[in-house]
Write a protein that holds these residues in place. Structure first.
Motif, PDB file in Angstrom:
ATOM      1  N   ALA A   8       0.834  -1.196   0.000  1.00 59.94           N
ATOM      2  CA  ALA A   8       0.000   0.000   0.000  1.00 59.94           C
ATOM      3  C   ALA A   8       0.871   1.248   0.000  1.00 59.94           C
ATOM      4  N   CYS A   9       1.921   1.187   0.772  1.00 60.65           N
ATOM      5  CA  CYS A   9       2.763   2.361   0.899  1.00 60.65           C
ATOM      6  C   CYS A   9       3.526   2.633  -0.379  1.00 60.65           C
ATOM      7  N   GLU A  10       4.041   1.550  -0.954  1.00 68.25           N
ATOM      8  CA  GLU A  10       4.854   1.776  -2.133  1.00 68.25           C
ATOM      9  C   GLU A  10       3.994   2.191  -3.313  1.00 68.25           C
ATOM     10  N   ALA A  11       2.675   1.881  -3.221  1.00 68.63           N
ATOM     11  CA  ALA A  11       1.781   2.285  -4.293  1.00 68.63           C
ATOM     12  C   ALA A  11       1.369   3.751  -4.152  1.00 68.63           C
ATOM     13  N   CYS A  12       1.511   4.259  -2.925  1.00 69.90           N
ATOM     14  CA  CYS A  12       1.098   5.630  -2.648  1.00 69.90           C
ATOM     15  C   CYS A  12       1.894   6.625  -3.491  1.00 69.90           C
ATOM     16  N   PRO A  13       1.211   7.591  -4.099  1.00 63.33           N
ATOM     17  CA  PRO A  13       1.925   8.537  -4.954  1.00 63.33           C
ATOM     18  C   PRO A  13       2.950   9.367  -4.176  1.00 63.33           C
ATOM     19  N   GLN A  14       2.701   9.473  -2.870  1.00 63.64           N
ATOM     20  CA  GLN A  14       3.630  10.214  -2.017  1.00 63.64           C
ATOM     21  C   GLN A  14       5.028   9.608  -2.086  1.00 63.64           C
ATOM     22  N   PHE A  15       5.045   8.269  -2.072  1.00 63.14           N
ATOM     23  CA  PHE A  15       6.326   7.589  -2.141  1.00 63.14           C
ATOM     24  C   PHE A  15       6.558   7.141  -3.568  1.00 63.14           C
ATOM     25  N   ASN A  16       7.588   7.619  -4.131  1.00 66.46           N
ATOM     26  CA  ASN A  16       7.865   7.310  -5.517  1.00 66.46           C
ATOM     27  C   ASN A  16       8.701   6.044  -5.598  1.00 66.46           C
ATOM     28  N   MET A 146       9.159  -2.148  15.982  1.00 62.66           N
ATOM     29  CA  MET A 146       7.789  -1.824  16.366  1.00 62.66           C
ATOM     30  C   MET A 146       6.958  -3.086  16.590  1.00 62.66           C
ATOM     31  N   ASP A 147       7.280  -4.161  15.818  1.00 56.45           N
ATOM     32  CA  ASP A 147       6.535  -5.405  15.983  1.00 56.45           C
ATOM     33  C   ASP A 147       6.672  -5.925  17.415  1.00 56.45           C
ATOM     34  N   GLU A 148       7.899  -5.804  17.960  1.00 60.65           N
ATOM     35  CA  GLU A 148       8.100  -6.267  19.342  1.00 60.65           C
ATOM     36  C   GLU A 148       7.392  -5.364  20.335  1.00 60.65           C
ATOM     37  N   ALA A 149       7.432  -4.061  20.076  1.00 61.03           N
ATOM     38  CA  ALA A 149       6.763  -3.122  20.978  1.00 61.03           C
ATOM     39  C   ALA A 149       5.272  -3.430  21.032  1.00 61.03           C
ATOM     40  N   VAL A 169       9.785  11.370  13.248  1.00 65.99           N
ATOM     41  CA  VAL A 169       9.858  10.038  13.834  1.00 65.99           C
ATOM     42  C   VAL A 169       9.193   9.066  12.870  1.00 65.99           C
ATOM     43  N   VAL A 170       9.917   8.019  12.474  1.00 68.95           N
ATOM     44  CA  VAL A 170       9.352   7.032  11.555  1.00 68.95           C
ATOM     45  C   VAL A 170       9.326   5.667  12.232  1.00 68.95           C
ATOM     46  N   PRO A 171       8.139   5.100  12.483  1.00 68.29           N
ATOM     47  CA  PRO A 171       8.082   3.751  13.055  1.00 68.29           C
ATOM     48  C   PRO A 171       8.421   2.708  11.995  1.00 68.29           C
ATOM     49  N   THR A 172       9.267   1.755  12.339  1.00 66.55           N
ATOM     50  CA  THR A 172       9.650   0.715  11.374  1.00 66.55           C
ATOM     51  C   THR A 172       9.712  -0.654  12.033  1.00 66.55           C
ATOM     52  N   SER A 173       9.629  -1.689  11.189  1.00 64.35           N
ATOM     53  CA  SER A 173      10.014  -3.050  11.573  1.00 64.35           C
ATOM     54  C   SER A 173      10.902  -3.519  10.444  1.00 64.35           C
ATOM     55  N   ALA A 174      12.180  -3.190  10.561  1.00 67.95           N
ATOM     56  CA  ALA A 174      13.084  -3.386   9.423  1.00 67.95           C
ATOM     57  C   ALA A 174      13.165  -4.841   8.989  1.00 67.95           C
ATOM     58  N   ARG A 175      12.978  -5.765   9.944  1.00 66.44           N
ATOM     59  CA  ARG A 175      13.043  -7.182   9.612  1.00 66.44           C
ATOM     60  C   ARG A 175      11.989  -7.562   8.588  1.00 66.44           C
ATOM     61  N   ARG A 178       8.937  -3.117   6.988  1.00 66.26           N
ATOM     62  CA  ARG A 178       7.860  -2.175   7.230  1.00 66.26           C
ATOM     63  C   ARG A 178       8.417  -0.821   7.639  1.00 66.26           C
ATOM     64  N   GLY A 179       7.907   0.211   7.033  1.00 63.26           N
ATOM     65  CA  GLY A 179       8.310   1.576   7.386  1.00 63.26           C
ATOM     66  C   GLY A 179       9.554   2.058   6.667  1.00 63.26           C
ATOM     67  N   ILE A 180      10.223   1.166   5.925  1.00 66.75           N
ATOM     68  CA  ILE A 180      11.463   1.566   5.259  1.00 66.75           C
ATOM     69  C   ILE A 180      11.205   2.611   4.170  1.00 66.75           C
ATOM     70  N   PRO A 181      10.145   2.448   3.322  1.00 60.43           N
ATOM     71  CA  PRO A 181       9.872   3.489   2.321  1.00 60.43           C
ATOM     72  C   PRO A 181       9.669   4.864   2.954  1.00 60.43           C
ATOM     73  N   GLU A 182       8.923   4.913   4.054  1.00 63.89           N
ATOM     74  CA  GLU A 182       8.707   6.202   4.727  1.00 63.89           C
ATOM     75  C   GLU A 182      10.022   6.774   5.234  1.00 63.89           C
ATOM     76  N   LEU A 183      10.880   5.881   5.729  1.00 60.95           N
ATOM     77  CA  LEU A 183      12.166   6.338   6.259  1.00 60.95           C
ATOM     78  C   LEU A 183      13.007   6.958   5.144  1.00 60.95           C
ATOM     79  N   ILE A 184      13.020   6.277   3.992  1.00 58.47           N
ATOM     80  CA  ILE A 184      13.799   6.777   2.864  1.00 58.47           C
ATOM     81  C   ILE A 184      13.270   8.140   2.418  1.00 58.47           C
ATOM     82  N   GLN A 185      11.942   8.225   2.339  1.00 58.72           N
ATOM     83  CA  GLN A 185      11.297   9.485   1.963  1.00 58.72           C
ATOM     84  C   GLN A 185      11.713  10.614   2.915  1.00 58.72           C
TER      85      GLN A 185
END
Lengths: 254, 472
Positions: A8-16, A146-149, A169-175, A178-185
């Motif tokens: 869903a995130c990678e499809a979002c126009p916000q994230f290219n 975040m998954d553990e939290a 602040v960008v929440p991620t579960s790098a494993r 999840r959240g990596i596209p937002e972090l890159i953005q």
């Protein structure tokens, strides 16, 4: 807090998504340098791998990464060189294994510092975060694991946290990527000056220390006008750190 | 640069330090933590008290307990080894069938049709190719099982618990508790273990960890231990129990290595590397369910193939050297035969023989090729049939056939036991030696780390041989 599914995130126009290229170890001709800093065992190497497509060794124990790894990615035409630093608990310590990380954060002048923290152990991790925010204004908090939290039944109000810290602040579960596209953005926007931070400064420093720091750092800035963080050098001087006295004499800070 | 101004800054800092007093560092740290607590209070909420942290604490209570900690550690080690030994058999036989029985004759046939001269054919196909084929057939399967299992344990979060359990023993021997972590890395590869010693702050304790890392039985030596234990130790009891006994023997050698690690660390910290044991914090990370397939995939690609590639790179020239020393003659004996002959007396004193010692000299670049070298040289010396000719490295399909050749070469249970001991206690491989130099930047300590284990090996095998012969 919710982590958006990757698709869903990678499809979002916000994230290219088309704008992202993982470049692996090809770190030539970069536009920005991004440093990954954080306490040991918060998943820096996993974040690094997710962003560069590399397979830097990861492991579930503090101290797994002992050398500085480099990788790169390209986003919307900008090339980012990413540095995976060994974990460090504090910029105030003098331990040798943390030296690589400490020196780079302090004197390497990264374009953006990504501070990776363990979401379940936020309070302890904030020690380093607040120290880093004293010396840089281009930083993003990567609220990893975040998954553990969530499994620990922790709810983290990322907006309040971002407001209090004065950085994104960008929440991620790098494993799980999840959240990596937002972090890159976010990194890209920080590097290009689209986001301007107002980082938190430590409020509870006792008055007498604050004054001493002020005096010393003014003096240091007169000799070294280009130095990125005279306050930190002042701190080390107050502690009587021999190394910093030597570096001050030679002027070789990296 | 303005030296006078800098001197001023330094003297100003000295004055200020007096003014603000001793508690400066504590006050500052308290200030930072006070800020952190305020921020967390506003943004982090706990929904209820139950959670994964409690389960973690329960698991920790068992695996770091005084009663269960050690037995569980040995059980896990035994399980990993058992899965490696048993699981590697089948793919190993398949690979050797393919590489040695199918590809090798095909290559020989191709060389013959091309009209390749005998020496070139011998050098390339019998020397270089067979060495490489052996290393792949024997090394790949156990590594492809051992490394992923080890990585799974690492990802799960078990290693810091091992460090926690062993901390007391390391402290007693004057070493750093984090040496348990570098020791564990050494079970995979000593060179990797030595790089990992960077997590140890104190230079004194780091040197101890570097010098003693070689006592962690590395991946190049596991196959030797397993093979010899299966042939000679397992054969002592009926077939039903032989697997368990050989496994016990291999674990015994690995544990003995740890004992030597403690003893040598203790010796060093009492003599040349005197000093206080430093205290340290080690966070016990939360248990994380490993991402099974991802871990398997990355440890196969990154660890297994890289280590295998290294082994091949070193095995190829070693294969060539073996072929050369067996086929170059001085008078009427080959260089290899002459070397073996001159080392036989010394070998006998150690309960070993000339063949084993020559094999260890040839195998300095890679421990992995010790056994094939021994087999090849034994065939050369005894002149029994079964091998493919002078200087040809080979592997026998069955463990029994390998045992027959070794017994024909005069091997006894003593030879086997001492070979296992010597495989544990000898100089590190050349990659490890180079890594030690890179990490210590000191010729002196590199020499100490390289020579010390081999001296210990000589002493131990010598003593075992004398006592054995006296009591036999």
């Amino acid at each position: 807090m919710e982590v958006k599914p990757k698709s869903a995130c990678e499809a979002c126009p916000q994230f290219n998504a088309d704008g992202l290229k993982k470049l692996g170890v090809n770190t030539t001709d970069f536009d920005f340098v991004v440093a990954l800093a954080g306490n040991p065992n918060t998943g820096k190497s996993t974040v690094f791998n997710a962003m560069t497509g590399l397979r830097q060794h990861t492991g579930n124990w503090p101290g797994k990464t002992v050398t500085r790894a480099e990788g790169a990615f390209e986003y919307n035409g900008d090339k980012f060189k990413l540095l995976d630093l060994p974990g460090t608990y504090s910029l105030l310590s003098t331990s040798e294994d943390e030296e690589v990380a400490r020196n780079f954060i302090l004197f390497g002048k990264p374009s953006v510092t990504v501070i990776v923290v363990d979401a379940s152990r936020l309070e302890r991790n904030l020690n380093l975060v607040l120290q880093i925010l004293e010396i840089t204004s281009k930083a993003v908090l990567c609220l990893n694991l975040m998954d553990e939290a969530e499994r620990n039944n922790l709810e983290i109000d990322t907006r309040t946290l971002a407001r209090d810290l004065g950085i994104p602040v960008v929440p991620t579960s790098a494993r799980y990527n999840r959240g990596i596209p937002e972090l890159i953005q976010t990194i890209s926007e920080l590097a290009n000056g689209k986001i301007v931070c107002k980082p938190h400064r430590i409020k509870n420093i006792p008055q007498n220390i604050e004054q001493a720091l002020e005096k010393l750092s003014t003096e240091i800035e007169q000799v070294y006008p280009d130095i990125p963080n005279s306050r930190w050098i002042a701190l080390r001087l107050l502690e009587g750190d021999r190394n910093i006295i030597e570096t001050l004499k030679t002027g070789e800070f990296v | 640069m303005d030296t006078k101004k800098i001197d001023n800054i330094i003297s100003l800092s000295n004055d200020l330090r007096w003014q603000i007093g001793d508690e400066f560092h504590d006050n500052l740290a308290e200030g930072i933590y006070a800020d952190a607590a305020e921020i967390v209070k506003d943004s982090v909420h706990k929904k209820d008290e139950k959670g994964a942290i409690r389960i973690d604490a329960k698991i920790d209570k068992i695996i770091t307990s005084k009663v269960w900690g050690f037995p569980l550690m040995f059980l896990i080690l035994a399980l990993v080894l058992w899965m490696t030994i048993v699981g590697a058999n089948y793919p190993s036989a398949m690979l050797s069938g393919l590489l040695l029985d199918t590809v090798h004759p095909a290559l020989k046939g191709f060389a013959a049709t091309m009209g390749m001269p005998w020496w070139l054919d011998g050098f390339l196909i019998n020397g270089v190719y067979l060495a490489v084929a052996w290393v792949i057939a024997v090394m790949l399967p156990p590594m492809a099982i051992f490394f992923p299992l080890f990585t799974l344990l690492e990802d799960f979060g078990y290693l810091p618990r091992v460090a926690f359990n062993l901390d007391h023993l390391f402290k007693l021997s004057g070493a750093h508790g984090k040496q348990a972590l570098t020791m564990s890395m050494g079970f995979g590869c000593n060179a990797a273990g030595i790089v990992a010693t960077r997590i140890i702050d104190s230079p004194r304790e780091r040197l101890i960890a570097i010098i003693t890392n070689n006592f962690s039985l590395c991946n190049g030596r596991w196959p030797t231990q397993i093979l010899i234990a299966t042939i000679f130790v397992g054969a002592l009891v009926p077939a039903t129990y032989s697997g368990i006994l050989s496994l016990a023997a291999v674990i015994g050698v690995a544990v003995l290595g740890m004992v030597f690690m403690f003893l040598v660390s203790w010796g060093l910290s009492k003599t040349v590397l005197k000093g206080e044991v430093s205290t340290f914090n080690l966070e016990l990370p939360p248990y994380r369910p490993p991402r099974f397939w991802k871990t398997i995939y990355t440890s196969l690609i990154d660890r297994t193939l890289i280590v295998l590639w290294r082994a091949i790179v070193f095995a190829a020239p070693a294969g060539a050297v073996i072929w050369l020393i067996s086929n170059i003659y001085f008078g009427d004996s080959s260089v290899a035969a002459w070397l073996i002959d001159s080392l036989d007396g010394f070998g006998f004193l150690l309960g070993l023989n000339g063949v084993i010692l020559v094999a260890y000299i040839v195998a300095i670049p890679a421990n992995e090729i010790v056994i094939p070298t021994i087999l090849m040289l034994t065939v050369l010396v005894t002149g029994i049939s079964g091998g493919a000719g002078a200087g040809v490295m080979f592997e026998l399909d069955s463990v029994t056939a390998t045992g027959d050749i070794l017994r024909a070469g005069g091997w006894t249970l003593l030879t086997a036991v001492n070979l296992m001991l010597f495989s544990l206690l000898h100089n590190p491989c050349s990659t490890t030696i180079y890594t030690i130099y890179k990490e210590t930047k000191s010729v002196k300590w590199t020499v100490v780390a390289s020579i010390l284990p081999v001296i210990i090996g000589f002493v131990v095998t010598f003593l075992v041989a004398q006592i054995w012969r006296l009591s036999a």
